[in-house]
Design a protein around this motif. Sequence first.
Motif, PDB file in Angstrom:
ATOM      1  N   LEU A 107      -4.340   3.369   5.190  1.00  0.00           N
ATOM      2  CA  LEU A 107      -5.081   2.216   5.072  1.00  0.00           C
ATOM      3  C   LEU A 107      -6.085   2.308   6.449  1.00  0.00           C
ATOM      4  O   LEU A 107      -5.727   2.408   7.413  1.00  0.00           O
ATOM      5  N   SER A 116     -11.191   1.744   3.490  1.00  0.00           N
ATOM      6  CA  SER A 116     -10.431   1.774   2.198  1.00  0.00           C
ATOM      7  C   SER A 116     -11.083   0.673   1.312  1.00  0.00           C
ATOM      8  O   SER A 116     -11.848  -0.107   1.887  1.00  0.00           O
ATOM      9  N   PHE A 137       0.727  -1.207   0.033  1.00  0.00           N
ATOM     10  CA  PHE A 137       0.144   0.033   0.039  1.00  0.00           C
ATOM     11  C   PHE A 137       0.927   1.201   0.015  1.00  0.00           C
ATOM     12  O   PHE A 137       0.575   2.138  -0.793  1.00  0.00           O
TER      13      PHE A 137
END
Length: 270
Positions: A211, A215, A153
């Motif tokens: 995150l 999300s 991420f």
Amino acid sequence: MFYLIGLGLGDSKDITIKGLEIIKKCDRVYLEHYTSILTCGIDELEDFYGIKLITADRDLVEQCADEILDGADKGDVALLVVGDPYGATTHTDLILRAKEKNIKFQVVHNASILNAVGCCGLQLYSFGETVSIPFWTEEWKPNSFYDKILSNFERNLHTLCLLDIKVKEPTLESLTKKKKQYMPPRFMSVDIAAQQLIQIINSDRSSSTGLSVNSLCIGLARVGSTCQRIHVCTISEMSKVDLGPPLHSLVIPNPVLHPLEEEYLNQFKS
């Protein structure tokens, strides 16, 4: 010759022509069916291939691999694998064993979730490390996969999450006994995976990646079959989604989607 043949992701007809021709000439054909499953039954495979299959469970493949390779130096033996043969390290071990025995081998590739995940519209070259999410128990709640999701991420990479499969797993109580007893088959669904992920996210006070339970994520079910389903929503919403029978996979997209990726995903939002 020892053949390791991929069956693809859907049903009996997903096998390649090369794979089918090899199967029909083999002396013995094993079907490994514990690292993944097809949407059809063994009977359908046998009818389509025109042969009798030998079921290869975890014990046979991992503990009695030499039994599978026996005679492959004089005749033809095949092991059929759902997806692509190199999708699991167990199958790599079989190739190494064949080499040690000076048995010739051939691998016949096919589609696997590692490339078929592109059905959701995310660009394959933007995926980072694939992770596996295991079933939790009251005493055992591993979360090391979460660090890999965060790492992807942070680097604007998507994460494919393979969800746990329990097929012919011995019960804890039977491990100390001479006769093993097995748990009923279990296949993790996207809602269970999301629920476990939410617990980790809510307990993580150090993450600055952005995150969160809000999300975006993508639920995939029965990829490659005629009843394939794709659902796009937040992680929080996914914890309540029912995508039906297995197999399921979960994808955590990167935070900065390409416009084409975003447009393609929109069709799967509820």
